[in-house]
Write a protein that holds these residues in place. Structure first.
Motif, short mmCIF file in Angstrom:
data_model
loop_
_atom_site.label_atom_id
_atom_site.label_comp_id
_atom_site.label_asym_id
_atom_site.label_seq_id
_atom_site.Cartn_x
_atom_site.Cartn_y
_atom_site.Cartn_z
N UNK A 211 0.84 -1.20 0.00
CA UNK A 211 0.00 0.00 0.00
C UNK A 211 0.88 1.25 0.00
N UNK A 212 0.64 2.12 -0.95
CA UNK A 212 1.36 3.38 -1.00
C UNK A 212 0.58 4.40 -1.81
N UNK A 213 1.09 5.63 -1.89
CA UNK A 213 0.30 6.73 -2.45
C UNK A 213 1.05 7.50 -3.53
N UNK A 214 0.23 8.10 -4.42
CA UNK A 214 0.71 9.08 -5.38
C UNK A 214 0.00 10.39 -5.07
N UNK A 215 0.76 11.49 -5.00
CA UNK A 215 0.18 12.81 -4.72
C UNK A 215 0.13 13.61 -6.00
N UNK A 216 -1.07 14.03 -6.37
CA UNK A 216 -1.29 14.77 -7.61
C UNK A 216 -0.98 16.26 -7.42
N UNK A 217 -0.34 16.87 -8.40
CA UNK A 217 -0.11 18.31 -8.40
C UNK A 217 -1.39 19.02 -8.85
N UNK A 218 -2.02 19.85 -8.00
CA UNK A 218 -3.25 20.55 -8.41
C UNK A 218 -3.00 21.49 -9.58
N UNK A 219 -4.08 21.83 -10.28
CA UNK A 219 -3.98 22.72 -11.43
C UNK A 219 -4.84 23.97 -11.22
N UNK A 220 -4.29 25.10 -11.60
CA UNK A 220 -5.08 26.33 -11.65
C UNK A 220 -5.87 26.31 -12.95
N UNK A 221 -7.18 26.56 -12.88
CA UNK A 221 -8.04 26.45 -14.06
C UNK A 221 -8.35 27.80 -14.71
N UNK A 222 -7.71 28.86 -14.25
CA UNK A 222 -7.92 30.16 -14.87
C UNK A 222 -7.12 30.23 -16.17
N UNK A 223 -7.78 30.59 -17.24
CA UNK A 223 -7.22 30.71 -18.59
C UNK A 223 -6.89 29.35 -19.20
N UNK A 224 -6.11 28.53 -18.51
CA UNK A 224 -5.86 27.16 -18.99
C UNK A 224 -5.43 26.33 -17.80
N UNK A 225 -5.43 25.03 -17.99
CA UNK A 225 -5.06 24.13 -16.90
C UNK A 225 -3.54 24.07 -16.79
N UNK A 226 -3.00 24.74 -15.81
CA UNK A 226 -1.55 24.70 -15.62
C UNK A 226 -1.24 24.32 -14.18
N UNK A 227 -0.09 23.66 -14.01
CA UNK A 227 0.29 23.14 -12.69
C UNK A 227 0.53 24.27 -11.69
N UNK A 228 0.10 24.03 -10.47
CA UNK A 228 0.44 24.93 -9.38
C UNK A 228 1.82 24.55 -8.85
N UNK A 229 2.40 25.40 -8.04
CA UNK A 229 3.72 25.14 -7.49
C UNK A 229 3.68 25.27 -5.98
N UNK A 230 4.76 24.88 -5.34
CA UNK A 230 4.81 24.96 -3.88
C UNK A 230 5.44 26.27 -3.45
N UNK A 231 4.90 26.85 -2.39
CA UNK A 231 5.46 28.06 -1.82
C UNK A 231 5.26 27.99 -0.31
N UNK A 232 5.93 28.86 0.41
CA UNK A 232 5.83 28.88 1.87
C UNK A 232 5.61 30.31 2.32
N UNK A 233 4.42 30.59 2.82
CA UNK A 233 4.10 31.95 3.25
C UNK A 233 4.90 32.34 4.49
N UNK A 234 5.45 31.35 5.19
CA UNK A 234 6.25 31.66 6.38
C UNK A 234 7.54 32.38 6.01
N UNK A 235 8.00 32.19 4.76
CA UNK A 235 9.23 32.86 4.33
C UNK A 235 9.06 34.37 4.29
N UNK A 236 7.84 34.83 3.96
CA UNK A 236 7.58 36.27 3.90
C UNK A 236 6.89 36.80 5.14
#
Length: 231
Positions: A97-122
């Protein structure tokens, strides 16, 4: 009069709140988490996926499944948020048993991958576009349209681990291998490197790196799973 506190929602483009992100899709980049902490990047479609330059076809049927090269059948167990859980009948419990994690997509204008960020940095928080809650910390983000998705709505991928070599490999496997490729009875570092560690003779030559998806990888990433694992 008290100063007016700006509304974070009013500062975002209208579309960012009218078009919800796509949390899960089979036509996506995914991150697979293998036993012993190994992590692999996958390119997935409705009919197949690619791993380290090899393509595996999903088999037709009511439940999505495919067969590994050793004959192990892997079947979808469930899909929760952006995570697909798989099960197998592999004899080793760690591979059942194991998992695959899907990268979400932003659907505005076209389906493009979202990226990771950390609001704690700012030092700033953010409002999740999916659940509308105020959050802080590492999350999915579309900088072009200011779309945020928190880890509660879409799990974050597992981080690339620090891998190490198994003692059995260092003691039983590597010494005779080094002697064979160098043709020396007691080869040193400078004898071994050109034959195993770098260049076209390197063990990771032309193997897809699981960390960046590009050709060539380190020795520890080139080894069989039985000989390497998370430190």
């Amino acid at each position: 009069a008290e100063p007016q506190v700006p509304n974070p929602l009013a500062m975002l483009p209208p579309l960012a709140w009218s078009v919800k992100p796509l949390i899960f899709s089979w036509n996506s980049r995914m991150t697979a988490e293998w036993p012993r902490g190994k992590v692999q990047k996958l390119s997935v479609s409705e009919t197949a996926f690619e791993l380290s330059g090899r393509q595996f076809q999903f088999r037709p049927g009511q439940v999505r499944h495919f067969t590994w090269e050793d004959g192990t059948v892997q079947t979808v167990q469930s899909i929760q948020k952006n995570v697909v859980w798989w099960s197998t009948q592999h004899p080793h419990p760690a591979w059942q048993r194991f998992r695959w994690v899907c990268t979400p997509k932003c659907q505005i204008e076209n389906h493009h991958d979202m990226e990771l960020t950390d609001s704690a940095d700012s030092g700033d928080g953010y409002r999740c576009t999916s659940c509308s809650r105020l959050r802080a910390g590492k999350h999915w983000y579309c900088p072009q349209h200011q779309v945020h998705v928190c880890p509660v709505c879409a799990e974050l991928p597992p981080e690339m681990p620090t891998l190490g070599l198994a003692a059995t490999y260092l003691v039983d496997v590597f010494p005779p291998l080094a002697r064979r490729v160098t043709r020396a009875e007691n080869p040193n570092f400078y004898d071994i490197c050109p034959n195993l560690a770098h260049g076209s003779a390197g063990m990771g030559y032309n193997r897809t790196c699981p960390r960046d998806g590009r050709p060539h990888c380190s020795i520890v990433d080139a080894l069989e799973d039985a000989y390497s694992g998370k430190v």
